[in-house]
Design a protein around this motif. Sequence first.
Motif, PDB file in Angstrom:
ATOM      1  N   CYS A   1       0.825  -1.204   0.000  1.00  0.00           N
ATOM      2  CA  CYS A   1       0.000   0.000   0.000  1.00  0.00           C
ATOM      3  C   CYS A   1       0.864   1.261   0.000  1.00  0.00           C
ATOM      4  O   CYS A   1       0.632   2.187  -0.780  1.00  0.00           O
ATOM      5  CB  CYS A   1      -0.934  -0.019   1.195  1.00  0.00           C
ATOM      6  N   ILE A   2       1.858   1.288   0.866  1.00  0.00           N
ATOM      7  CA  ILE A   2       2.735   2.466   0.950  1.00  0.00           C
ATOM      8  C   ILE A   2       3.531   2.622  -0.340  1.00  0.00           C
ATOM      9  O   ILE A   2       3.685   3.732  -0.861  1.00  0.00           O
ATOM     10  CB  ILE A   2       3.650   2.376   2.187  1.00  0.00           C
ATOM     11  N   TYR A   3       4.028   1.517  -0.889  1.00  0.00           N
ATOM     12  CA  TYR A   3       4.757   1.562  -2.159  1.00  0.00           C
ATOM     13  C   TYR A   3       3.886   2.163  -3.257  1.00  0.00           C
ATOM     14  O   TYR A   3       4.304   3.068  -3.975  1.00  0.00           O
ATOM     15  CB  TYR A   3       5.219   0.153  -2.547  1.00  0.00           C
ATOM     16  N   ARG A   4       2.662   1.675  -3.372  1.00  0.00           N
ATOM     17  CA  ARG A   4       1.770   2.170  -4.437  1.00  0.00           C
ATOM     18  C   ARG A   4       1.423   3.650  -4.241  1.00  0.00           C
ATOM     19  O   ARG A   4       1.330   4.405  -5.211  1.00  0.00           O
ATOM     20  CB  ARG A   4       0.506   1.335  -4.497  1.00  0.00           C
ATOM     21  N   LEU A   5       1.261   4.083  -3.007  1.00  0.00           N
ATOM     22  CA  LEU A   5       0.984   5.489  -2.730  1.00  0.00           C
ATOM     23  C   LEU A   5       2.169   6.356  -3.132  1.00  0.00           C
ATOM     24  O   LEU A   5       1.998   7.396  -3.780  1.00  0.00           O
ATOM     25  CB  LEU A   5       0.657   5.695  -1.247  1.00  0.00           C
ATOM     26  N   LEU A   6       3.369   5.940  -2.769  1.00  0.00           N
ATOM     27  CA  LEU A   6       4.558   6.725  -3.107  1.00  0.00           C
ATOM     28  C   LEU A   6       4.797   6.777  -4.607  1.00  0.00           C
ATOM     29  O   LEU A   6       5.217   7.805  -5.140  1.00  0.00           O
ATOM     30  CB  LEU A   6       5.788   6.154  -2.387  1.00  0.00           C
ATOM     31  N   VAL A   7       4.501   5.682  -5.298  1.00  0.00           N
ATOM     32  CA  VAL A   7       4.630   5.675  -6.757  1.00  0.00           C
ATOM     33  C   VAL A   7       3.599   6.615  -7.374  1.00  0.00           C
ATOM     34  O   VAL A   7       3.908   7.411  -8.255  1.00  0.00           O
ATOM     35  CB  VAL A   7       4.494   4.246  -7.326  1.00  0.00           C
ATOM     36  N   ALA A   8       2.360   6.541  -6.892  1.00  0.00           N
ATOM     37  CA  ALA A   8       1.286   7.381  -7.429  1.00  0.00           C
ATOM     38  C   ALA A   8       1.596   8.864  -7.219  1.00  0.00           C
ATOM     39  O   ALA A   8       1.260   9.691  -8.069  1.00  0.00           O
ATOM     40  CB  ALA A   8      -0.045   7.024  -6.776  1.00  0.00           C
ATOM     41  N   ASP A   9       2.245   9.198  -6.117  1.00  0.00           N
ATOM     42  CA  ASP A   9       2.588  10.589  -5.825  1.00  0.00           C
ATOM     43  C   ASP A   9       3.908  11.012  -6.456  1.00  0.00           C
ATOM     44  O   ASP A   9       4.334  12.152  -6.304  1.00  0.00           O
ATOM     45  CB  ASP A   9       2.651  10.822  -4.315  1.00  0.00           C
ATOM     46  N   GLY A  10       4.578  10.109  -7.139  1.00  0.00           N
ATOM     47  CA  GLY A  10       5.822  10.429  -7.827  1.00  0.00           C
ATOM     48  C   GLY A  10       7.018  10.571  -6.903  1.00  0.00           C
ATOM     49  O   GLY A  10       8.016  11.179  -7.281  1.00  0.00           O
ATOM     50  N   LEU A  11       6.953   9.993  -5.717  1.00  0.00           N
ATOM     51  CA  LEU A  11       8.059  10.108  -4.774  1.00  0.00           C
ATOM     52  C   LEU A  11       9.115   9.025  -4.971  1.00  0.00           C
ATOM     53  O   LEU A  11      10.257   9.193  -4.543  1.00  0.00           O
ATOM     54  CB  LEU A  11       7.544  10.076  -3.336  1.00  0.00           C
ATOM     55  N   ILE A  12       8.737   7.919  -5.595  1.00  0.00           N
ATOM     56  CA  ILE A  12       9.701   6.881  -5.956  1.00  0.00           C
ATOM     57  C   ILE A  12       9.375   6.381  -7.359  1.00  0.00           C
ATOM     58  O   ILE A  12       8.241   6.492  -7.823  1.00  0.00           O
ATOM     59  CB  ILE A  12       9.715   5.696  -4.961  1.00  0.00           C
ATOM     60  N   GLN A  13      10.384   5.838  -8.012  1.00  0.00           N
ATOM     61  CA  GLN A  13      10.195   5.275  -9.344  1.00  0.00           C
ATOM     62  C   GLN A  13       9.564   3.894  -9.216  1.00  0.00           C
ATOM     63  O   GLN A  13       9.954   3.107  -8.356  1.00  0.00           O
ATOM     64  CB  GLN A  13      11.544   5.145 -10.058  1.00  0.00           C
ATOM     65  N   PRO A  14       8.606   3.585 -10.064  1.00  0.00           N
ATOM     66  CA  PRO A  14       7.991   2.253  -9.985  1.00  0.00           C
ATOM     67  C   PRO A  14       8.936   1.174 -10.503  1.00  0.00           C
ATOM     68  O   PRO A  14       9.771   1.426 -11.379  1.00  0.00           O
ATOM     69  CB  PRO A  14       6.763   2.380 -10.885  1.00  0.00           C
ATOM     70  N   LEU A  15       8.798  -0.003  -9.942  1.00  0.00           N
ATOM     71  CA  LEU A  15       9.526  -1.164 -10.435  1.00  0.00           C
ATOM     72  C   LEU A  15       8.822  -1.681 -11.681  1.00  0.00           C
ATOM     73  O   LEU A  15       7.604  -1.502 -11.823  1.00  0.00           O
ATOM     74  CB  LEU A  15       9.535  -2.259  -9.376  1.00  0.00           C
ATOM     75  N   PRO A  16       9.542  -2.342 -12.577  1.00  0.00           N
ATOM     76  CA  PRO A  16       8.856  -3.004 -13.695  1.00  0.00           C
ATOM     77  C   PRO A  16       7.883  -4.041 -13.135  1.00  0.00           C
ATOM     78  O   PRO A  16       8.144  -4.654 -12.093  1.00  0.00           O
ATOM     79  CB  PRO A  16       9.997  -3.684 -14.463  1.00  0.00           C
ATOM     80  N   GLU A  17       6.769  -4.223 -13.803  1.00  0.00           N
ATOM     81  CA  GLU A  17       5.721  -5.107 -13.282  1.00  0.00           C
ATOM     82  C   GLU A  17       6.217  -6.519 -13.024  1.00  0.00           C
ATOM     83  O   GLU A  17       5.789  -7.159 -12.068  1.00  0.00           O
ATOM     84  CB  GLU A  17       4.525  -5.140 -14.230  1.00  0.00           C
ATOM     85  N   ASP A  18       7.130  -7.016 -13.844  1.00  0.00           N
ATOM     86  CA  ASP A  18       7.618  -8.381 -13.645  1.00  0.00           C
ATOM     87  C   ASP A  18       8.609  -8.492 -12.484  1.00  0.00           C
ATOM     88  O   ASP A  18       8.968  -9.585 -12.071  1.00  0.00           O
ATOM     89  CB  ASP A  18       8.254  -8.927 -14.927  1.00  0.00           C
ATOM     90  N   LYS A  19       9.025  -7.369 -11.922  1.00  0.00           N
ATOM     91  CA  LYS A  19       9.960  -7.361 -10.791  1.00  0.00           C
ATOM     92  C   LYS A  19       9.286  -6.990  -9.474  1.00  0.00           C
ATOM     93  O   LYS A  19       9.946  -6.820  -8.465  1.00  0.00           O
ATOM     94  CB  LYS A  19      11.090  -6.350 -11.048  1.00  0.00           C
ATOM     95  N   GLU A  20       7.981  -6.838  -9.464  1.00  0.00           N
ATOM     96  CA  GLU A  20       7.248  -6.431  -8.261  1.00  0.00           C
ATOM     97  C   GLU A  20       6.974  -7.618  -7.351  1.00  0.00           C
ATOM     98  O   GLU A  20       5.865  -8.114  -7.261  1.00  0.00           O
ATOM     99  CB  GLU A  20       5.926  -5.752  -8.631  1.00  0.00           C
ATOM    100  N   ASP A  21       8.005  -8.078  -6.657  1.00  0.00           N
ATOM    101  CA  ASP A  21       7.797  -9.104  -5.650  1.00  0.00           C
ATOM    102  C   ASP A  21       7.964  -8.466  -4.279  1.00  0.00           C
ATOM    103  O   ASP A  21       8.370  -7.311  -4.160  1.00  0.00           O
ATOM    104  CB  ASP A  21       8.751 -10.279  -5.836  1.00  0.00           C
ATOM    105  N   ALA A  22       7.633  -9.199  -3.234  1.00  0.00           N
ATOM    106  CA  ALA A  22       7.634  -8.649  -1.875  1.00  0.00           C
ATOM    107  C   ALA A  22       9.014  -8.137  -1.473  1.00  0.00           C
ATOM    108  O   ALA A  22       9.142  -7.064  -0.883  1.00  0.00           O
ATOM    109  CB  ALA A  22       7.147  -9.700  -0.887  1.00  0.00           C
ATOM    110  N   GLN A  23      10.066  -8.897  -1.802  1.00  0.00           N
ATOM    111  CA  GLN A  23      11.415  -8.493  -1.428  1.00  0.00           C
ATOM    112  C   GLN A  23      11.815  -7.194  -2.124  1.00  0.00           C
ATOM    113  O   GLN A  23      12.412  -6.311  -1.506  1.00  0.00           O
ATOM    114  CB  GLN A  23      12.415  -9.610  -1.768  1.00  0.00           C
ATOM    115  N   SER A  24      11.488  -7.051  -3.388  1.00  0.00           N
ATOM    116  CA  SER A  24      11.835  -5.836  -4.132  1.00  0.00           C
ATOM    117  C   SER A  24      11.096  -4.617  -3.594  1.00  0.00           C
ATOM    118  O   SER A  24      11.658  -3.522  -3.520  1.00  0.00           O
ATOM    119  CB  SER A  24      11.519  -6.010  -5.615  1.00  0.00           C
ATOM    120  N   LEU A  25       9.822  -4.791  -3.219  1.00  0.00           N
ATOM    121  CA  LEU A  25       9.058  -3.679  -2.660  1.00  0.00           C
ATOM    122  C   LEU A  25       9.653  -3.238  -1.318  1.00  0.00           C
ATOM    123  O   LEU A  25       9.805  -2.038  -1.065  1.00  0.00           O
ATOM    124  CB  LEU A  25       7.591  -4.065  -2.474  1.00  0.00           C
ATOM    125  N   ARG A  26      10.003  -4.210  -0.472  1.00  0.00           N
ATOM    126  CA  ARG A  26      10.622  -3.872   0.814  1.00  0.00           C
ATOM    127  C   ARG A  26      11.948  -3.153   0.608  1.00  0.00           C
ATOM    128  O   ARG A  26      12.243  -2.163   1.283  1.00  0.00           O
ATOM    129  CB  ARG A  26      10.827  -5.136   1.660  1.00  0.00           C
TER     130      ARG A  26
END
Length: 86
Positions: free
Chosen positions: A42-67
């Motif tokens: 949830c926090i990752y998606r909020l920060l991405v939506a607000d442009g505070l962090i760069q999104p990961l490629p969809e195929d790399k969005e696993d739990a470890q990468s988000l953390r």
Amino acid sequence: MKKLKNEQQLLKLALKVGENYAVNRGYAEFSPTAHAKEKVECIYRLLVADGLIQPLPEDKEDAQSLRHRLAVWVMNKLPADHALLQ
């Protein structure tokens, strides 16, 4: 992805800062029973939506990468002399 020194503590701090940010943005607080995995996503998606962090490629969005992404985000916000960066 290289593991950060103190990554676990950085993630805890990122969750705390991220929760405060979400509440200030108007989101309801997380329930006490919410799992850390849900909070991280949830926090990752909020920060991405607000442009505070760069999104990961969809195929790399696993739990470890988000953390890891959240830990790097909070690490970059800390002052250079912070104890977690030593």
